[in-house]
Motif scaffolding. Structure first.
Motif, PDB file in Angstrom:
ATOM      1  N   ALA A   1      11.936   6.079 -17.769  1.00 34.43           N
ATOM      2  CA  ALA A   1      12.220   7.117 -16.783  1.00 34.43           C
ATOM      3  C   ALA A   1      11.075   7.168 -15.787  1.00 34.43           C
ATOM      4  CB  ALA A   1      12.394   8.469 -17.474  1.00 34.43           C
ATOM      5  N   ALA A   2      11.412   7.158 -14.506  1.00 30.53           N
ATOM      6  CA  ALA A   2      10.386   7.058 -13.471  1.00 30.53           C
ATOM      7  C   ALA A   2      10.716   7.976 -12.303  1.00 30.53           C
ATOM      8  CB  ALA A   2      10.250   5.618 -12.988  1.00 30.53           C
ATOM      9  N   GLN A   3       9.688   8.267 -11.523  1.00 25.61           N
ATOM     10  CA  GLN A   3       9.802   9.132 -10.360  1.00 25.61           C
ATOM     11  C   GLN A   3       8.986   8.527  -9.226  1.00 25.61           C
ATOM     12  OE1 GLN A   3       7.998  12.300 -12.643  1.00 25.61           O
ATOM     13  NE2 GLN A   3       9.874  13.496 -12.594  1.00 25.61           N
ATOM     14  N   SER A   4       9.152   9.064  -8.048  1.00 27.31           N
ATOM     15  CA  SER A   4       8.285   8.705  -6.928  1.00 27.31           C
ATOM     16  C   SER A   4       7.683   9.985  -6.369  1.00 27.31           C
ATOM     17  CB  SER A   4       9.055   7.951  -5.840  1.00 27.31           C
ATOM     18  OG  SER A   4      10.098   8.771  -5.323  1.00 27.31           O
ATOM     19  N   CYS A   5       6.588   9.847  -5.639  1.00 27.07           N
ATOM     20  CA  CYS A   5       5.900  11.021  -5.091  1.00 27.07           C
ATOM     21  C   CYS A   5       5.442  10.672  -3.675  1.00 27.07           C
ATOM     22  CB  CYS A   5       4.718  11.409  -5.981  1.00 27.07           C
ATOM     23  SG  CYS A   5       3.930  12.963  -5.509  1.00 27.07           S
ATOM     24  N   ASN A   6       6.315  10.902  -2.723  1.00 24.30           N
ATOM     25  CA  ASN A   6       6.051  10.540  -1.327  1.00 24.30           C
ATOM     26  C   ASN A   6       7.087  11.187  -0.438  1.00 24.30           C
ATOM     27  OD1 ASN A   6       7.557   8.075  -2.823  1.00 24.30           O
ATOM     28  ND2 ASN A   6       8.454   8.365  -0.800  1.00 24.30           N
ATOM     29  N   VAL A   7       6.787  11.305   0.842  1.00 22.92           N
ATOM     30  CA  VAL A   7       7.784  11.805   1.788  1.00 22.92           C
ATOM     31  C   VAL A   7       8.960  10.834   1.804  1.00 22.92           C
ATOM     32  CG1 VAL A   7       8.274  12.291   4.206  1.00 22.92           C
ATOM     33  CG2 VAL A   7       6.107  13.039   3.201  1.00 22.92           C
ATOM     34  N   GLY A   8      10.142  11.367   1.596  1.00 29.66           N
ATOM     35  CA  GLY A   8      11.341  10.534   1.491  1.00 29.66           C
ATOM     36  C   GLY A   8      11.805  10.347   0.073  1.00 29.66           C
ATOM     37  N   GLY A   9      10.926  10.663  -0.910  1.00 23.05           N
ATOM     38  CA  GLY A   9      11.315  10.524  -2.306  1.00 23.05           C
ATOM     39  C   GLY A   9      11.740   9.117  -2.649  1.00 23.05           C
ATOM     40  N   MET A  10      12.670   9.000  -3.587  1.00 20.00           N
ATOM     41  CA  MET A  10      13.126   7.694  -4.034  1.00 20.00           C
ATOM     42  C   MET A  10      13.867   6.933  -2.935  1.00 20.00           C
ATOM     43  SD  MET A  10      12.673   6.137  -6.981  1.00 20.00           S
ATOM     44  CE  MET A  10      12.705   7.312  -8.333  1.00 20.00           C
ATOM     45  N   ALA A  11      14.318   7.646  -1.900  1.00 22.35           N
ATOM     46  CA  ALA A  11      15.035   6.969  -0.810  1.00 22.35           C
ATOM     47  C   ALA A  11      14.124   6.102   0.035  1.00 22.35           C
ATOM     48  CB  ALA A  11      15.739   7.985   0.079  1.00 22.35           C
ATOM     49  N   ALA A  12      12.820   6.171  -0.188  1.00 24.25           N
ATOM     50  CA  ALA A  12      11.916   5.232   0.471  1.00 24.25           C
ATOM     51  C   ALA A  12      11.847   3.911  -0.283  1.00 24.25           C
ATOM     52  CB  ALA A  12      10.513   5.833   0.568  1.00 24.25           C
TER      53      ALA A  12
ATOM     54  N   GLN B   1       0.831  -1.200   0.000  1.00 29.17           N
ATOM     55  CA  GLN B   1       0.000   0.000   0.000  1.00 29.17           C
ATOM     56  C   GLN B   1       0.871   1.258   0.000  1.00 29.17           C
ATOM     57  OE1 GLN B   1      -3.010   0.573  -0.546  1.00 29.17           O
ATOM     58  NE2 GLN B   1      -3.342   2.657   0.199  1.00 29.17           N
ATOM     59  N   ALA B   2       1.961   1.243   0.766  1.00 30.67           N
ATOM     60  CA  ALA B   2       2.879   2.385   0.789  1.00 30.67           C
ATOM     61  C   ALA B   2       3.487   2.612  -0.591  1.00 30.67           C
ATOM     62  CB  ALA B   2       3.972   2.151   1.828  1.00 30.67           C
ATOM     63  N   GLN B   3       3.841   1.521  -1.267  1.00 25.11           N
ATOM     64  CA  GLN B   3       4.390   1.639  -2.615  1.00 25.11           C
ATOM     65  C   GLN B   3       3.360   2.215  -3.584  1.00 25.11           C
ATOM     66  OE1 GLN B   3       5.583  -2.465  -2.933  1.00 25.11           O
ATOM     67  NE2 GLN B   3       7.732  -1.996  -2.525  1.00 25.11           N
ATOM     68  N   ARG B   4       2.117   1.748  -3.478  1.00 30.49           N
ATOM     69  CA  ARG B   4       1.076   2.256  -4.369  1.00 30.49           C
ATOM     70  C   ARG B   4       0.828   3.749  -4.141  1.00 30.49           C
ATOM     71  NH1 ARG B   4      -1.401  -2.792  -3.402  1.00 30.49           N
ATOM     72  NH2 ARG B   4      -2.690  -1.926  -1.723  1.00 30.49           N
ATOM     73  N   ARG B   5       0.835   4.172  -2.885  1.00 32.08           N
ATOM     74  CA  ARG B   5       0.578   5.577  -2.580  1.00 32.08           C
ATOM     75  C   ARG B   5       1.725   6.480  -3.019  1.00 32.08           C
ATOM     76  NH1 ARG B   5      -0.266   6.725   3.169  1.00 32.08           N
ATOM     77  NH2 ARG B   5      -1.228   8.670   2.416  1.00 32.08           N
ATOM     78  N   SER B   6       2.880   5.893  -3.321  1.00 34.78           N
ATOM     79  CA  SER B   6       4.046   6.663  -3.768  1.00 34.78           C
ATOM     80  C   SER B   6       4.069   6.874  -5.273  1.00 34.78           C
ATOM     81  CB  SER B   6       5.340   5.937  -3.355  1.00 34.78           C
ATOM     82  OG  SER B   6       5.388   5.727  -1.963  1.00 34.78           O
ATOM     83  N   ALA B   7       3.113   6.279  -5.973  1.00 34.49           N
ATOM     84  CA  ALA B   7       3.167   6.234  -7.432  1.00 34.49           C
ATOM     85  C   ALA B   7       2.445   7.377  -8.113  1.00 34.49           C
ATOM     86  CB  ALA B   7       2.611   4.895  -7.924  1.00 34.49           C
ATOM     87  N   GLY B   8       2.248   8.485  -7.411  1.00 38.25           N
ATOM     88  CA  GLY B   8       1.733   9.693  -8.022  1.00 38.25           C
ATOM     89  C   GLY B   8       0.445   9.479  -8.799  1.00 38.25           C
TER      90      GLY B   8
ATOM     91  N   ALA C   1       7.007   0.354 -14.514  1.00 37.19           N
ATOM     92  CA  ALA C   1       7.617   1.066 -13.397  1.00 37.19           C
ATOM     93  C   ALA C   1       7.861   0.099 -12.250  1.00 37.19           C
ATOM     94  CB  ALA C   1       6.708   2.205 -12.937  1.00 37.19           C
ATOM     95  N   ARG C   2       8.902   0.367 -11.487  1.00 31.59           N
ATOM     96  CA  ARG C   2       9.147  -0.429 -10.287  1.00 31.59           C
ATOM     97  C   ARG C   2       8.137  -0.047  -9.214  1.00 31.59           C
ATOM     98  NH1 ARG C   2      15.655   0.360  -9.534  1.00 31.59           N
ATOM     99  NH2 ARG C   2      16.259  -0.073 -11.695  1.00 31.59           N
ATOM    100  N   PRO C   3       7.894  -0.933  -8.270  1.00 30.49           N
ATOM    101  CA  PRO C   3       7.002  -0.577  -7.159  1.00 30.49           C
ATOM    102  C   PRO C   3       7.462   0.701  -6.468  1.00 30.49           C
ATOM    103  CG  PRO C   3       7.434  -2.932  -7.147  1.00 30.49           C
ATOM    104  CD  PRO C   3       8.339  -2.342  -8.193  1.00 30.49           C
ATOM    105  N   GLY C   4       6.507   1.593  -6.199  1.00 34.27           N
ATOM    106  CA  GLY C   4       6.816   2.858  -5.555  1.00 34.27           C
ATOM    107  C   GLY C   4       7.123   3.987  -6.504  1.00 34.27           C
ATOM    108  N   THR C   5       7.103   3.712  -7.818  1.00 33.53           N
ATOM    109  CA  THR C   5       7.423   4.742  -8.801  1.00 33.53           C
ATOM    110  C   THR C   5       6.358   4.797  -9.885  1.00 33.53           C
ATOM    111  OG1 THR C   5       8.705   3.351 -10.346  1.00 33.53           O
ATOM    112  CG2 THR C   5       9.871   4.220  -8.425  1.00 33.53           C
ATOM    113  N   PHE C   6       6.430   5.829 -10.718  1.00 36.18           N
ATOM    114  CA  PHE C   6       5.550   5.951 -11.872  1.00 36.18           C
ATOM    115  C   PHE C   6       6.353   6.475 -13.055  1.00 36.18           C
ATOM    116  CE2 PHE C   6       5.400   9.880  -9.487  1.00 36.18           C
ATOM    117  CZ  PHE C   6       5.404  10.891 -10.433  1.00 36.18           C
ATOM    118  N   LEU C   7       5.973   6.043 -14.248  1.00 35.72           N
ATOM    119  CA  LEU C   7       6.699   6.415 -15.459  1.00 35.72           C
ATOM    120  C   LEU C   7       6.403   7.858 -15.856  1.00 35.72           C
ATOM    121  CD1 LEU C   7       6.218   3.218 -17.658  1.00 35.72           C
ATOM    122  CD2 LEU C   7       8.174   3.809 -16.222  1.00 35.72           C
TER     123      LEU C   7
END
Length: 534
Positions: A113-124, A63-70, A91-97
């Motif tokens: 190319a992918a990004q994440s959208c969550n507190v902690g950014g890609m470091a989560a 669920q945390a990974q899904r919520r990070s996918a913008g 995209a990998r879990p926790g990211t979106f293309l």
């Protein structure tokens, strides 16, 4: 009470490791300084910014990974080995293309190319690999680089002993060393990967995220405030200097102004230049010199490890779903062989290159080689003044091509990885495969640092923009060199330098009896439909 103050000393846009570095250094050197950190995504872990691998319950982790996918929060992101090998754009879990803008017409682009959208950014969601840059990877004009890297290791909690008890780790290192170490300098020899990870008292691995960089000292500082689901849409400039930011509260849709003399944009290497562009800050090198690391992957089954089965435990780490059997091994970059290698047990790897051996877990390992890019100002991100993305910011288009030199080095990397794989085990495939461009997630160069304001860099050696005093940039985009190693340690080191400069200026302001260096002139009008919560 408003979620946003009307003014602050420092605004940090983005909550990844480099944004967290600015907050930590300021908290340590200037406690009580008013610092507001704004993150567009939600808080998905506790403490805020913690790595999702540390979430024991697999459903909660998912669920945390899904919520990070913008904007793609409901999309399926789990890739299987066959899909990776087939080059499917997932995209990998926790990211979106990035999506439609990932490649311009006629370009190679960065299709995954992918990004994440969550507190902690890609470091989560990252692997935690923190190797030091070597030779041509280093920022040669920084005389204090080694000291900065040492400080970055402190902030991230880097160790090379995380997997020291893994029964297959030493075997992999010794076999690779026999193949590669001849003629290499001592610091370039095969060894365990430096990782941002530590062990709890119960033996479980705990992966570092931005929470570790922030640390208790920042969280306890009365001047520090982290506000999630806060989309910064504009950096405000008055009289040519930083004046604050405009931010949209994604929970209410309202727009707010926060005045600040120091603004740190630490979004990522794609969104930092995007925000500057949207703010009318458009230096010549902005978005240019974009570079990624082409990634080659190969899988092998370790030879002669059956007799060691009794020495290793197939039981996963408590709550972490990770067994310490073969660890993570590092082959450092050299100028002669401009590749960075990491050999990982499959459950530590973000790329599912093969299925593990159910009889002897950890006996199948994945080898990855990252290739340094041939830098060019033509590799860039273009931003539209007409179209917007899912966040309402200028839509990006990535213009990116592999040069002849890149293709030549890629062929060399494919040959090398097979040789390395055969040194330690039996290949599971006839040949390695090259992941789709953008797979490494190590995008760099788009807000690059320089020694002179000659049009080839965006910021000074302290990360402040050449053109707009008071605006600092942070993240992998600041790295000006072609790297093959994982870039986070380097970008955190560069952030330390910038944070110290802000702290120095704040100390100077205090000595002069003032905490703000900007005039309180009326700001530009808010965007249509917004409101200022006073």
């Amino acid at each position: 009470m408003s979620r946003y103050p009307e003014e602050t000393d420092v605004v940090i846009v983005g909550s990844g490791p480099t944004g967290a570095t600015y907050a930590r250094i300021i908290a340590e050197t200037r406690p009580g300084t008013s610092v507001v950190m704004l993150e567009a995504g939600p808080t998905v872990s506790a403490p805020p910014g913690a790595h999702v691998k540390n979430i024991a319950d697999p459903d909660e982790r998912s669920q945390a990974q899904r919520r990070s996918a913008g904007p793609d929060a409901d999309a399926e992101t789990v890739a299987h080995p066959g899909e990776v090998k087939a080059g499917q754009l997932r995209a990998r879990p926790g990211t979106f293309l990035v999506g439609d803008g990932a490649a311009g017409d006629g370009d190679d682009g960065l299709p995954v190319a992918a990004q994440s959208c969550n507190v902690g950014g890609m470091a989560a969601h990252w692997t935690g690999a923190c190797p030091r840059p070597r030779e041509g990877e280093r920022v040669g004009f920084l005389p204090d680089l080694d000291a900065l890297l040492h400080e970055a290791e402190r902030l991230l909690g880097v160790t090379s002993q995380a997997f020291e008890d893994s029964p297959f780790g030493d075997l992999i290192v010794s076999r690779l060393a026999a193949e590669l170490d001849g003629g290499r300098a001592p610091e370039a020899r095969v060894g365990p990967m430096p990782l941002a990870v530590h062990r709890r008292e119960d033996g479980a691995l705990v992966w570092a995220g931005s929470d570790v960089v922030l640390g208790d000292v920042t969280r306890a500082d009365p001047g520090f405030r982290l506000v999630d689901e806060s989309l910064v849409t504009r950096v405000l400039v008055e009289d040519g200097q930083a004046a604050g930011v405009e931010v949209t509260d994604r929970t209410s849709g309202t727009t707010h102004i926060i005045r600040a003399a120091h603004v740190v944009v630490a979004a990522d290497a794609l969104r930092t230049p995007q925000l500057l562009w949207a703010s009318g800050i458009r230096p010549t090198a902005l978005g240019r010199y974009l570079n990624d690391q082409t990634q080659v992957v190969f899988a092998v089954r370790l030879r002669d490890v059956v007799d060691r089965a009794g020495e290793q435990s197939a039981q996963a780490e408590p709550g972490m779903g990770l067994s310490s059997t073969s660890g993570v091994t590092w082959v450092p970059y050299t100028d002669d062989e401009p590749f960075h290698g990491q050999i990982m047990q499959l459950d530590a790897s973000p790329v599912p290159v093969a299925e593990d051996d159910p009889v002897l877990p950890g006996s199948v390992v994945g080898l990855g080689l990252f290739c340094a890019k041939d830098l060019s100002p033509e590799d860039r991100i273009d931003f539209s003044d007409e179209r917007t993305d899912a966040f309402g910011l200028p839509a990006p288009t990535i213009r990116y091509r592999l040069s002849e030199k890149d293709h030549r080095e890629l062929r060399r990397a494919r040959e090398r990885i097979v040789r390395w794989g055969r040194a330690i085990g039996e290949p599971l495939d006839d040949s390695p495969f090259t992941l789709p461009l953008g797979s490494s997630l190590h995008y760099q160069g788009t807000t690059r640092m320089g020694l002179e304001d000659d049009g080839s860099s965006v910021c000074r050696p302290d990360s402040e923009l050449w053109d707009v005093p008071g605006v600092f940039v942070a993240g992998n985009g600041v790295i000006p060199t072609p790297t093959a190693c994982n870039p986070t340690l380097t970008s955190v080191a560069l952030a330390v330098r910038g944070a110290r400069e802000i702290a120095r200026r704040l100390s100077g302001d205090a000595e002069r009896g003032r905490s703000q260096t900007w005039a309180r002139a009326p700001l530009a009008s808010l965007t249509e439909g917004g409101s200022h919560d006073s």
